[in-house]
Design a protein around this motif. Structure first.
Motif: not given
Length: 279
Positions: A82, A86-87, A90, A93
């Protein structure tokens, strides 16, 4: 009455209990009773990671414990697959959702993953998470000095913690010397060398007998006196209690010198410069 655990102040002013509980290799269903037992024993620092697959169980145990959120210090880590700006956002979260929390106290990049070469962009995502107050502190794990120096050169927030394999057979002196000027705290995982030869070492055994304590307690006390954060793991209630009962021991200068002499670059886990799983 559970023992009072001293705290360490990180370079951003956040305080963290010096000794906590790691849940690596604890299955999700076993995480609930294990974390419950640690909280009852007086632990308040709980260390997990996305790749451990037990964030849900940890979150359930924390929610059921009745311990106020502000008394807990929860760490989780971003897995290698990850990494990227951006990853990483995410994935963070998703970790919060599994833990059932609105924020974590410490968020770490799990490995530098040199084949991917994304940890600088990943760190910029961490800086955003930190600026938004969704992580009270951010740091790294398994970073060598040159990885840390690159973050310092190319980004704005100094890591608060570098969590690494650290025990009497792998004392990480060069790394700790590199971290010290930046007040980056070394945090020890596998602090007992995964329960290996360190605990049967005759030097450790003799010191343990002199204090009437177990070899594991002597090693954990050594970590405390070195100023490390330390996160031993056990699912056995009596060992969980014993591991936190190390604050009434004081090792002598001679004993500390004997333990210093055990350093032998005895790494048990992977080396950060070559570990690329999930890249």
């Amino acid at each position: 009455m559970p023992p009072a655990v001293p705290t360490i102040t990180l370079n951003n002013g956040v305080t963290v209990p010096q000794l906590g509980f790691g849940v690596w290799q604890v299955p999700d269903d076993e995480a609930v009773p294990a974390v419950a037992a640690t909280l009852e024993a007086g632990y308040r620092l709980i260390d997990t990671a996305a790749v451990y697959g037990n964030e849900v169980g940890v979150g359930k145990a924390l929610a059921a414990s009745g311990v106020p959120r502000e008394e807990l210090f929860v760490t989780t880590k971003l897995w290698n697959a990850d990494q990227g700006f951006d990853s990483a956002l995410r994935a963070f979260d998703a970790s919060l959702g599994r833990l059932g929390l609105e924020y974590v106290d410490l968020y770490l990049i799990h490995w530098p993953v040199p084949a991917k070469d994304a940890y600088v962009d990943t760190w910029r995502a961490f800086e955003r998470i930190y600026a938004e107050g969704r992580a009270r502190a951010i740091g790294v794990s398994n970073f060598e000095p040159h990885h840390v120096e690159r973050l310092l050169a190319e980004t704005g927030v100094v890591p608060a913690v570098d969590q690494v394999e650290l025990h009497p057979y792998l004392q990480q002196r060069r790394l700790r010397e590199a971290l010290a000027p930046h007040q980056v705290v070394a945090e020890a995982y596998s602090p007992l060398s995964s329960g290996g030869d360190v605990l049967t070492d005759p030097v450790i055994g003799a010191i343990a007998r002199a204090h009437g304590r177990s070899p594991a307690q002597v090693v954990l006390r050594w970590h405390v006196e070195q100023g490390h954060l330390v996160i031993p793991k056990s699912v056995t209630p009596e060992r969980i209690r014993a591991n936190i009962d190390v604050f009434d021991i004081e090792l002598t200068e001679d004993e500390l010198g004997q333990i210093a002499g055990l350093d032998r670059a005895g790494r048990v886990g992977a080396h950060p410069d070559t570990f690329n799983l999930g890249a």
